[in-house]
Scaffold this motif. Structure first.
Motif, PDB file in Angstrom:
ATOM      1  N   SER B  54       0.815  -1.199   0.000  1.00  0.00           N
ATOM      2  CA  SER B  54       0.000   0.000   0.000  1.00  0.00           C
ATOM      3  C   SER B  54       0.856   1.260   0.000  1.00  0.00           C
ATOM      4  O   SER B  54       2.055   1.224   0.215  1.00  0.00           O
ATOM      5  CB  SER B  54      -0.935  -0.011   1.200  1.00  0.00           C
ATOM      6  N   SER B  55       0.166   2.378  -0.225  1.00  0.00           N
ATOM      7  CA  SER B  55       0.870   3.651  -0.343  1.00  0.00           C
ATOM      8  C   SER B  55       0.182   4.689   0.523  1.00  0.00           C
ATOM      9  O   SER B  55      -0.658   4.361   1.350  1.00  0.00           O
ATOM     10  CB  SER B  55       0.848   4.088  -1.802  1.00  0.00           C
ATOM     11  N   ILE B  56       0.513   5.921   0.289  1.00  0.00           N
ATOM     12  CA  ILE B  56      -0.068   7.026   1.055  1.00  0.00           C
ATOM     13  C   ILE B  56      -1.588   7.054   0.928  1.00  0.00           C
ATOM     14  O   ILE B  56      -2.285   7.448   1.858  1.00  0.00           O
ATOM     15  CB  ILE B  56       0.568   8.359   0.584  1.00  0.00           C
ATOM     16  N   VAL B  57      -2.099   6.581  -0.192  1.00  0.00           N
ATOM     17  CA  VAL B  57      -3.552   6.574  -0.413  1.00  0.00           C
ATOM     18  C   VAL B  57      -4.242   5.783   0.694  1.00  0.00           C
ATOM     19  O   VAL B  57      -5.241   6.214   1.267  1.00  0.00           O
ATOM     20  CB  VAL B  57      -3.876   5.927  -1.782  1.00  0.00           C
ATOM     21  N   ARG B  59      -3.174   5.190   3.688  1.00  0.00           N
ATOM     22  CA  ARG B  59      -3.086   5.832   5.005  1.00  0.00           C
ATOM     23  C   ARG B  59      -3.977   7.056   5.112  1.00  0.00           C
ATOM     24  O   ARG B  59      -4.525   7.364   6.164  1.00  0.00           O
ATOM     25  CB  ARG B  59      -1.638   6.272   5.271  1.00  0.00           C
ATOM     26  N   LEU B  60      -4.085   7.759   3.989  1.00  0.00           N
ATOM     27  CA  LEU B  60      -4.806   9.023   4.010  1.00  0.00           C
ATOM     28  C   LEU B  60      -6.329   8.819   3.935  1.00  0.00           C
ATOM     29  O   LEU B  60      -7.086   9.639   4.436  1.00  0.00           O
ATOM     30  CB  LEU B  60      -4.326   9.864   2.814  1.00  0.00           C
ATOM     31  N   THR B  63      -8.741   9.246   6.951  1.00  0.00           N
ATOM     32  CA  THR B  63      -8.818  10.637   7.393  1.00  0.00           C
ATOM     33  C   THR B  63      -9.763  11.422   6.489  1.00  0.00           C
ATOM     34  O   THR B  63     -10.656  12.125   6.971  1.00  0.00           O
ATOM     35  CB  THR B  63      -7.410  11.271   7.356  1.00  0.00           C
ATOM     36  N   ASP B 214      -6.374   4.087  12.258  1.00  0.00           N
ATOM     37  CA  ASP B 214      -7.157   4.285  11.037  1.00  0.00           C
ATOM     38  C   ASP B 214      -8.449   3.494  11.074  1.00  0.00           C
ATOM     39  O   ASP B 214      -9.505   3.985  10.677  1.00  0.00           O
ATOM     40  CB  ASP B 214      -6.337   3.862   9.807  1.00  0.00           C
TER      41      ASP B 214
ATOM     42  N   ILE C 345       2.254   3.722  -8.215  1.00  0.00           N
ATOM     43  CA  ILE C 345       2.467   4.755  -7.197  1.00  0.00           C
ATOM     44  C   ILE C 345       3.833   4.586  -6.509  1.00  0.00           C
ATOM     45  O   ILE C 345       4.396   5.537  -5.980  1.00  0.00           O
ATOM     46  CB  ILE C 345       1.316   4.773  -6.162  1.00  0.00           C
ATOM     47  N   HIS C 346       4.360   3.392  -6.577  1.00  0.00           N
ATOM     48  CA  HIS C 346       5.672   3.174  -5.952  1.00  0.00           C
ATOM     49  C   HIS C 346       6.812   3.540  -6.891  1.00  0.00           C
ATOM     50  O   HIS C 346       7.892   3.925  -6.425  1.00  0.00           O
ATOM     51  CB  HIS C 346       5.810   1.720  -5.511  1.00  0.00           C
ATOM     52  N   LEU C 356      -4.106  11.088  -9.314  1.00  0.00           N
ATOM     53  CA  LEU C 356      -5.055  11.023  -8.207  1.00  0.00           C
ATOM     54  C   LEU C 356      -5.824  12.327  -8.079  1.00  0.00           C
ATOM     55  O   LEU C 356      -7.057  12.327  -7.982  1.00  0.00           O
ATOM     56  CB  LEU C 356      -4.293  10.783  -6.905  1.00  0.00           C
ATOM     57  N   LEU C 423      -2.440   1.688  -8.397  1.00  0.00           N
ATOM     58  CA  LEU C 423      -2.313   1.153  -7.045  1.00  0.00           C
ATOM     59  C   LEU C 423      -2.182  -0.376  -7.084  1.00  0.00           C
ATOM     60  O   LEU C 423      -2.171  -0.975  -8.152  1.00  0.00           O
ATOM     61  CB  LEU C 423      -3.521   1.572  -6.209  1.00  0.00           C
ATOM     62  N   GLY C 424      -2.120  -0.965  -5.917  1.00  0.00           N
ATOM     63  CA  GLY C 424      -1.981  -2.426  -5.860  1.00  0.00           C
ATOM     64  C   GLY C 424      -0.577  -2.863  -6.259  1.00  0.00           C
ATOM     65  O   GLY C 424       0.388  -2.122  -6.091  1.00  0.00           O
ATOM     66  N   VAL C 500      -9.062  18.417   6.487  1.00  0.00           N
ATOM     67  CA  VAL C 500      -8.336  17.177   6.197  1.00  0.00           C
ATOM     68  C   VAL C 500      -6.903  17.302   6.690  1.00  0.00           C
ATOM     69  O   VAL C 500      -6.368  16.406   7.349  1.00  0.00           O
ATOM     70  CB  VAL C 500      -8.371  16.857   4.674  1.00  0.00           C
ATOM     71  N   VAL C 503      -6.892  17.131  10.578  1.00  0.00           N
ATOM     72  CA  VAL C 503      -7.136  15.777  11.102  1.00  0.00           C
ATOM     73  C   VAL C 503      -5.924  14.882  10.810  1.00  0.00           C
ATOM     74  O   VAL C 503      -5.531  14.050  11.627  1.00  0.00           O
ATOM     75  CB  VAL C 503      -8.430  15.175  10.512  1.00  0.00           C
ATOM     76  N   TRP C 504      -5.331  15.079   9.644  1.00  0.00           N
ATOM     77  CA  TRP C 504      -4.146  14.291   9.294  1.00  0.00           C
ATOM     78  C   TRP C 504      -3.025  14.562  10.298  1.00  0.00           C
ATOM     79  O   TRP C 504      -2.358  13.629  10.768  1.00  0.00           O
ATOM     80  CB  TRP C 504      -3.714  14.625   7.865  1.00  0.00           C
ATOM     81  N   ARG C 507      -3.830  12.892  13.490  1.00  0.00           N
ATOM     82  CA  ARG C 507      -3.595  11.465  13.357  1.00  0.00           C
ATOM     83  C   ARG C 507      -2.114  11.168  13.502  1.00  0.00           C
ATOM     84  O   ARG C 507      -1.722  10.222  14.184  1.00  0.00           O
ATOM     85  CB  ARG C 507      -4.101  10.978  11.999  1.00  0.00           C
ATOM     86  N   THR C 521       0.092  -7.680   2.397  1.00  0.00           N
ATOM     87  CA  THR C 521      -1.356  -7.542   2.499  1.00  0.00           C
ATOM     88  C   THR C 521      -1.941  -8.850   2.998  1.00  0.00           C
ATOM     89  O   THR C 521      -1.458  -9.919   2.625  1.00  0.00           O
ATOM     90  CB  THR C 521      -1.930  -7.217   1.107  1.00  0.00           C
TER      91      THR C 521
END
Lengths: 499, 304, 631, 256
Positions: B54-57, B59-60, B63, B214, C345-346, C356, C423-424, C500, C503-504, C507, C521
């Protein structure tokens, strides 16, 4: 081929004919060609000087007989496979291939069965060649070994196009703890019995009885009728408890809370009766070769009648509601259909066969113990879907309840005799077969003794061996979200398969 | 402001009441009223395990989802007391904030690369899409009825018993909103939070990989979502003439009844087959259209 | 390559600079600009000026991106190719400006043709690939069918009025049947705008064109179709009927576009279909404005026009971001097929972040420019619902339902584009070796996104600045409470973004001391991780396509497993997404025409005797007909 | 609906009101007791007949390891002195492995040491505890009993204790079965997937010592040896009451 009527049976190893591989296979094909009344019971391989002696046990439901034949398969010498002509042979041949390295030239699906510790190929559990759809457009869903609920481990690999399942392949073996090996190595009757009770905890009575019968026949001991009657009660009680529990589990899987709560609650008095009878909620410790350790005395019989009366009232009410509730029936009906032809082809047994019109039932075809005197009528449904499997369970609960009441009445008019003492060495060079119709279907135990009267091979066939394939077929072309109710409607054993 | 407080208070016990009802009807004692709060507190205290895929998506997302729900809460009035941030056509913003929450949670689910979460994400996207027409048609109809287009104004004139509002429309509107609430909150008959099976769930399976803080945030969001719809339903019953204490009692009463209804529905029926869900949700739209035509008749606008 | 395009970029910038000054002047002063060049008059009123600014922004963004994008181009290009590409780019930019400042049908026709041909040449950039060639040729053919429409209109107007200036068009429409002039023009504009059912060139062309061109075509060029519809719609004193027709076409286009976007696995085709959807929404809103004008509902009209204007701006910016991200991905991975992507994304975080943000925007979610541009559309829709006439009210219902369905579908489409593509885990090796391109490619993207964000938080400001445009379109002033509502929405969006952030931070503070572990995963404890156990682009769309099967065309090639087949052999599963209209209407039509022509070709035997026979038959026929006094 | 209400009315509430004081029928084979009567010389009947390795005889003193005992009661049957008896006490769970070894003359219940409970357990899981169960080579009886813990009768959910689907959501792992070789890696993966703080509960004789399968070559029990176990729940299978009471004792314990 040697044919013997009535189970359990013991036959001297040298009485079983040894023929050439071709002849044996032709003979088996010939035997099975007759149709659905015949199926394969078991296939056992014993080490032989230059390979393995493969003994095939076949059963005929109409003539109540069992036939045996054997042949020598030399190591490194591939033989033709029976599977292309008889799909039901696939699992046994795969087992022989995996365990002893016997090679089959044209087996279409030669894949590991349970990754045993003494496997010939020494494959790791994560090395399994799944069927796949090529092209990179469909996706796979792999579930397990650790499932969402508190259930046993197994891996299901779905080939999916969106929500639809094209194909399911089931990989098992996670539960393998070498029960057969432990049974061969065990030296006391107590250890053997406890091991037999631990083959599958939900079929404690079924396996314990099959084991006890195998030992009894190997030691040429007879149980008295009271013992046999009590075993019938235990077996039917186990059937009721599991069926009721599974109806609850089915309700849970379609999120019908009322059903899941109250079927769950209805199972409790049934297994609590085992607790009252023998000190364990699953009937562990009850059945021993030659005897039952805890008598079903008058006081307990009375308690049982009372319990059944209360149970019946609530069960009927709840089951009627279940089978008339549109939202529940809509989920069950037409889901996970396995046709009569498919069931017959894969040699499904027990309720997995009876739900699709194939009346395979040991209590009728090869009656054991008191069942010989009871003219058993099997519960048969024809739908082949989840609803049919649920209906089989419901009707079998009713049938078992009637059966128990009849046996209870007969019991109170019987007087007992002393239990026989069972010796711990057995008839040498003998093969014993016992079969019990446990709630899932036929439990078959095969014990082979050596020249010292010690057990050299102990082979167990849980009905799940045959029936897992039915689940795989049931899910084809269904929605993936219906898999849980398909799975639960069969409720097959992982540990019984993996041993 | 008072609306936000009510939502937060209701969020504390809403799921508790649902579960109490289910326990009662299931013949068991069941968890306490505030078990849900205990669960969240536990999660806030815990650490996390995060997937290497997983990535920042991932985690974010919780929120953003939480904030989206929070913002949606600021649009809901309490009877005649205006919402925190009322504006014209805030109905649109309300629906889109829920959509934002859905969007980020779907992405978070796909971020894990798990087949189950993809499955849940896929279902969530489709059902979320299908449910929106019903929502807009209902609130559009109510706008026609009252001539107002923000929640605050709408509910300052509309409530059961206010002049010209036929009982039928209120009942139908309440029914549709109740069903929307059930769908948005992933309850029966669309989804079942209790089955715990990867292959059959929608919302629960999307958060299979979230843990710790989360996950706690997600649980808070889902209770707030429930309370949000609860207050929306309560607003139908808040008569402007009543004193505040009575209004509070009504609001909590409606929420309690709502929660008990959810619990009862979940006790006595089974969930739908997955492929029947779209059909089920579309039926809701037709009820919404029925409301629309009733309103047209009521306001003498239907000219044939 | 890089150098030639840099020159093109500079020229484009100069054009933009030179044309923007008068455009801004027009917007600020409210006075139309006009100039006579030769015998032709060019006029830019406030709407034209707005379009000039849109064209300039879009072109500059594309040019800036193109410089670096072409530098990274893997294929070697000859100098001729490079010069042709650069020239075509500048020509397209200029032609588009020409289209919006034309004030007669002749110059409109010339610029329209110039625009089609230059964009055709731009699409041909990858002419070595058959697909690109086919797409380009289809494109130019269809555009010419459209161009014929303009010629027909010229024919009607000039023969009746003796001239073709827009004011004469207006007079013609007022004195004759309006549709005679409007229909042929509308075909041309609808074709360019990619309106259903004339959209089928659009997805293929966008996919085939290099990404900076796709962004420009999608963000700007197709808007000129809408420009034409608006311009000539207004010239003909729009009625409720015209509005209703546009509304219905817009609804059909929007829903068809977004449903088919979900079905695509080619990232750029997905974006292209999303452009179809957005054109649909714009045209729907135009229709709504016309309806409102017809029933004299100024509030609805202004709201609808605000929606149109904001949406044109928003879509131009966000599509630039998205197509340029797609371009980066294409260069990084050499594939546009989402089924081959995943986990980007990586390896390409810079690109995926923009994808995004663009995805949030194009799905019209709160916090983005898309939300504020659809908001006025909702206002007009709900307000229309509240109108007293039942039929008008139902049109409002249709538009609102379309908006929310399109929003819902867009969520599926863009969670697919991002979730499956970026993603994934990687489905093939391609994404694993990819890396972000040079930051300069992302510069125009951030610029575009910055602009979109500005719209998102200050829509009121934009509407105030564009009040002249709105006045020009509707001849009405913006109601004060509409501005207040938009201001509130903007503030709300800003608050959302800030909350946002807060809250971030909270967190982060709360989890600072908590132990965080990393692991695979959760896959039910299964050991061998496998990219195959992920939804693919095909299966993610499966359920939606199943529900929406009447408007999609997906063919599946797969041999089913026979129920009696216990041990099936390996087989493949393959699907192909086609365009319903192209596949079921145009292709059979083309095949039919071809068949007729081929049948006629039999006559062309090459044998002298048969030609003599034809001549003989002809003479006999003529004689017979003359005798019968037919001729 | 009416039918449903009728079912509710006829069946009613099924839950055991207080699990901590609930008792089982006399016939239930629970905690064994070994009296301190002297054995016949060199009698090893109980040890010989024990199907597992639960019974040890050192210096004529018999001890029984509840961690290995399958509660079959065969030893009580064969003992000529009736030295070993089985009570119906179901409170068998403990966090102290040594407390499971029952010595001669020990008639008191299985002791639980609150000082061994980690502080984060009582502070975090006091009123909410989610568990992930891993079934690793057992016979499914333990699984059935763990499922029964959540049913209407035992209703473990009322204490905030539940089994969850994802280890990410869980606070601990409940292992049943002797941990087969084939399942050992999945078990480790599952444990690693649980966020800290987390607990380990071994359920059933199989999980604690391997039980009846202790000597099988198909096991891989390194996990148990290398991790700190927070709770042992002996039995074959453990009664739901044993499991629930064990957990309640653990999360409600106070250090002294």
């Amino acid at each position: 081929m040697i044919t013997i009527h009535h189970l359990p049976l013991a036959v001297r190893l040298d009485e079983i004919p040894v023929v050439s591989v071709e002849e044996a296979f032709a003979c088996i094909n010939q035997y099975l060609r007759v149709g659905q009344s015949r199926h394969v019971f078991h296939m056992v391989a014993l080490p032989h000087t230059d390979g393995h002696r493969v003994i095939t046990v076949l059963a005929d439901d109409h003539t109540h007989s069992v036939s045996l034949t054997s042949c020598i398969v030399r190591t490194g010498n591939p033989v033709p496979s029976l599977t292309p002509s008889n799909a039901q042979m696939h699992i046994f041949e795969r087992d022989l291939w995996e365990r002893y390295g016997l090679e089959f030239t044209d087996h279409p699906w030669c894949k590991p069965v349970r990754f045993p510790v003494d496997s010939f190929h020494r494959k790791g559990i994560d090395d399994y060649p799944f069927f796949r759809l090529e092209g990179g457009e469909s996706h796979e869903v792999g579930v397990g070994p650790i499932h969402a609920g508190v259930i046993e481990p197994g891996h299901f690999r779905f080939q999916c196009t969106g929500e639809d399942v094209v194909h399911l392949e089931i990989k098992l073996g996670y539960q393998h703890r070498d029960v057969e090996g432990e049974l061969e190595r065990a030296r006391t009757l107590q250890r053997r019995s406890v091991l037999a009770e631990s083959i599958a905890g939900d079929t404690t009575i079924g396996h314990a009885w099959a084991h006890a019968m195998a030992i009894e026949v190997l030691t040429e001991q007879q149980c008295d009728p009271i013992t046999e009657h009590e075993r019938v009660i235990a077996l039917e009680l186990e059937r009721m408890a599991i069926h009721v529990g599974d109806l609850g589990a089915l309700s849970l899987d379609v999120a019908w809370q009322l059903g899941s709560s109250y079927f769950g609650a209805l199972r409790t008095p049934l297994i609590n009766f085992f607790q009252l009878w023998c000190g364990n909620r699953f009937g562990k410790g009850l059945i021993r070769p030659g005897r039952n350790r805890f008598p079903l005395d008058e006081e307990r019989r009375k308690a049982m009648r009372l319990m059944l009366a209360q149970f019946e009232k609530k069960f009927t009410l709840l089951a009627n509601e279940m089978f008339s509730l549109p939202s529940v029936v809509a989920r069950f009906e037409g889901t996970g259909v396995v046709t009569h032809d498919q069931v017959a082809a894969i040699g499904a047994v027990g309720m997995s066969a009876r739900m699709s019109g194939l009346g395979r039932d040991i209590r009728r075809s090869h009656p054991h113990g008191s069942y010989r005197a009871l003219d058993h009528v099997s519960v048969i449904e024809h739908g082949g879907d989840v609803l049919a499997r649920a209906a089989v369970r419901r009707r079998e609960v009713d049938a078992s309840m009637r059966r128990i009441r009849i046996v209870l009445n007969e019991l109170s008019e019987m007087s007992g005799s002393d239990a026989p003492t069972v010796p711990s060495t057995f008839t040498p060079n003998t093969l014993a077969i016992s079969a019990v119709e446990a709630w899932r279907g036929e439990v078959v135990h095969v014990a082979v003794t050596d020249q010292d009267g010690q057990i050299q091979a102990y082979r167990i066939k849980d009905p799940s061996m045959h029936n897992w394939f039915a689940l795989a077929l049931a899910v084809r072309n269904n929605e993936i979200s219906d898999f849980p109710i398909c799975n639960k409607s069969f409720d097959l054993s992982y540990c019984g398969h993996d041993l | 402001m008072i609306a936000l407080v009510v939502i937060l208070v209701v969020a504390l016990f809403f799921i508790g009441i649902v579960n109490r009802t289910k326990s009662l009807l299931g013949g068991r004692v069941g968890p306490g009223l505030f078990q849900h709060v205990h669960d969240v507190v536990r999660l806030f205290r815990k650490g996390a395990v995060i997937s290497t895929t997983s990535s920042i998506v991932f985690r974010l997302a919780p929120t953003i989802s939480f904030v989206a729900i929070l913002m949606a809460c600021t649009l809901i009035p309490f009877g005649t007391q205006p919402a925190l941030l009322p504006f014209q056509y805030d109905v649109v913003a309300f629906a889109y904030l829920l959509a934002l929450s859905r969007f980020v949670m779907i992405l978070a689910a796909l971020d894990t690369g798990s087949p189950f979460e993809g499955m849940g994400a896929n279902r969530e996207g489709i059902y979320g899409m299908l449910v929106e027409p019903a929502f807009f048609v209902v609130f559009g109809s109510l706008a026609i009825l009252t001539g107002h287009t923000s929640f605050t104004e709408l509910f300052s004139t509309l409530h059961v018993g206010s002049g010209g509002v036929s009982i039928l429309i209120s009942v139908l509107a309440v029914y549709v909103i109740l069903q929307i609430a059930m769908i948005e909150s992933s309850r029966l008959p669309i989804d079942d939070p209790k089955t715990h099976l990867e292959l059959t769930m929608i919302h629960e399976v999307m958060i299979l990989d979230h843990s710790g803080f989360d996950l706690g945030l997600i649980m808070v969001s889902s209770s707030m979502k429930f309370a949000l719809f609860g207050l929306l339903l309560a607003n139908f019953h808040l008569t402007p003439s009543a004193p505040l204490w009575l209004l509070l009692i009504i609001a909590f009463g409606v929420n309690i009844v709502f929660a008990m209804t959810v619990g009862a529905i979940e006790s006595f029926r089974a969930r739908n087959r997955m492929k029947r869900n779209p059909q089920f949700i579309l039926t809701l739209t037709s009820v919404a259209v029925l409301i629309y035509f009733s309103v047209l008749i009521l306001t003498n606008k239907l000219v044939l | 390559m890089r150098l030639t395009f840099m020159v093109a970029c500079v020229v484009s910038l100069v054009i933009a600079f030179v044309t923007s000054i008068p455009a801004v002047t027009v917007l600020v002063t409210g006075m139309a600009w006009s100039a006579d060049i030769g015998s032709v008059t060019y006029v830019a009123d406030s709407f034209s000026a707005f379009m000039v600014l849109v064209i300039n922004t879009g072109s500059v963004l594309a040019a800036l991106y193109g410089v670096r994008y072409l530098a990274d181009d893997p294929d070697g290009r000859s100098l001729t190719e490079s010069i042709l590409h650069g020239t075509s780019f500048v020509a397209l930019h200029a032609a588009m400006i020409g289209v919006v400042i034309s004030s007669d049908l002749y110059s409109l026709f010339y610029f329209w043709e110039a625009m089609s041909i230059s964009s055709f040449l731009l699409v041909l950039f990858d002419a070595r690939q058959t697909k690109a060639r086919t797409a380009a040729i289809r494109y130019i053919l269809q555009m010419h069918i459209g161009a014929v429409g303009i010629l027909v209109a010229i024919g009607f107007v000039s023969s009746a009025m003796g001239g073709v200036t827009y004011s004469l068009v207006h007079d013609y429409a007022a004195s004759h049947q309006t549709w005679i002039v409007l229909l042929p023009l509308a075909v041309a504009f609808a074709m360019k705008a990619g309106l259903f059912p004339l959209h089928s060139w659009l997805p293929d062309t966008h996919a085939a064109a290099p990404s900076h061109v796709s962004g420009l075509m999608s963000g700007v060029m197709i808007k000129l179709g809408a420009y034409g519809l608006i311009r000539f719609g207004l010239l003909t004193d729009p009625s409720t009927e015209l509005g209703t027709v546009l509304l219905v076409i817009g609804i059909a286009t929007a829903l068809f576009g977004i449903v088919n976007a979900i079905g695509q696995r080619d990232l750029k085709k997905l974006l292209a279909y999303s452009s179809v959807e957005n054109m649909g929404l714009i045209v729907m809103s135009v229709g709504m404005a016309f309806i409102a004008r017809g029933i004299d509902a100024p509030y609805i009209e202004i709201a609808a026009w605000s929606g149109v204007v904001l949406h044109i701006l928003h879509h131009m910016l966000i599509k630039a971001v998205l197509f340029q991200s797609a371009g980066n991905i294409l260069h990084g991975t050499h594939t546009r097929d989402l089924n081959n992507l995943g986990g980007l994304i990586h390896t390409m975080p810079g690109t995926v972040n923009l994808l995004l943000l663009g995805g949030l925007g194009i799905s019209a979610l709160p916090g983005s420019s898309g939300f504020v541009s659809e908001f006025p559309m909702y206002i007009s829709g709900i307000k229309t619902m509240m109108m007293s006439s039942t039929s008008i009210s139902m049109l409002g219902v249709f538009s609102v339902v379309t908006l929310c369905l399109a929003g819902g579908f867009a969520i599926i489409a863009f969670t697919k584009a991002i979730g499956i593509g970026a993603l994934g885990t990687a489905r093939t090796k391609a994404p694993l070796t990819a890396h972000d391109p040079h930051w300069t490619t992302r510069f125009p993207q951030w610029l575009a996104f910055g602009g979109a964000l500005f719209i998102a938080v200050a829509p009121g400001m934009f509407i105030r600045a564009l009040s002249g445009v709105l006045y020009g379109l509707s001849e009405k002033h913006i109601p004060h409470d509409l501005l207040t509502t938009l201001d509130t929405v903007g503030i709300g969006q800003a608050v959302l973004i800030i909350v946002v952030g807060i809250v971030w931070l909270l967190r982060m503070l709360a989890t600072r001391t908590k132990p965080v572990a990393e692991g695979p995963t959760w896959g039910c404890g299964f050991q061998e991780g496998d990219a195959r156990i992920q939804y693919t682009a095909t299966t993610y769309a499966d359920s939606t396509i199943e529900i929406m099967s009447p408007v999609t065309d997906v063919s599946v090639s797969y041999r089913h497993i026979d129920p009696a087949d216990m041990f099936p052999r390996t087989r493949s599963y393959h699907t192909e997404e086609k365009d319903l209209i192209a596949n079921k209407v145009f292709d059979p039509l083309a095949i039919g025409v071809e068949r007729v022509l081929r049948a006629l070709a039999v006559l062309q035997s090459g044998n002298m005797r048969s030609y003599i026979l034809y001549a003989f038959v002809f003479i006999v026929v003529v004689v017979v007909l003359t005798l019968a006094e037919v001729l | 609906m009416l039918q449903s209400l009728k079912i509710l009315a006829t069946t009613g509430r099924q839950t055991i009101p207080d699990v901590t004081t609930a008792t089982l029928p006399k016939s239930y084979r629970g905690r064994p007791v070994i009296s301190d009567t002297t054995c016949a010389t060199d009698c090893t009947m109980c040890k010989d007949h024990c199907p597992t390795t639960a019974i040890a005889i050192t210096d004529h003193h018999v001890s029984l390891d509840l961690g290995a005992c399958v509660l079959c009661g065969e030893c009580a049957d064969v003992c000529p002195e009736q030295k070993i008896t089985f009570t119906n006490d179901h409170q068998l769970a403990t966090n102290d492995r040594s407390a499971l070894i029952i010595a001669e003359g020990n008639v008191s219940g299985i002791s639980f040491d609150p000082n061994l409970v980690r502080s984060e357990i009582t502070s975090t899981f006091g009123s909410s505890l989610k568990l992930r169960q891993v079934s690793a080579g057992g016979c499914n009886a333990c699984e059935l009993e763990l499922n029964a813990c959540g049913n209407v009768n035992f209703d473990m959910g009322r204490f905030g204790i539940e089994f969850v689907a994802s280890p990410r959501h869980a606070d601990g792992i409940v292992i049943t079965g002797p941990i087969s070789l084939n399942m050992s890696e999945a078990n480790q993966i599952c444990y690693d997937a649980i966020p800290h703080p987390k607990i380990i509960i071994l359920t059933g004789a199989c999980a604690i010592t391997g039980g009846i399968f202790a000597n099988s070559p198909a096991l891989q029990r390194a996990y148990v040896d290398t991790h700190h176990v927070d709770l042992y729940v002996p039995g074959c299978p453990p009664h739901p009451l044993t499991f629930i009471n064990g957990i309640l004792t653990m999360i409600r314990s106070r250090r002294t």
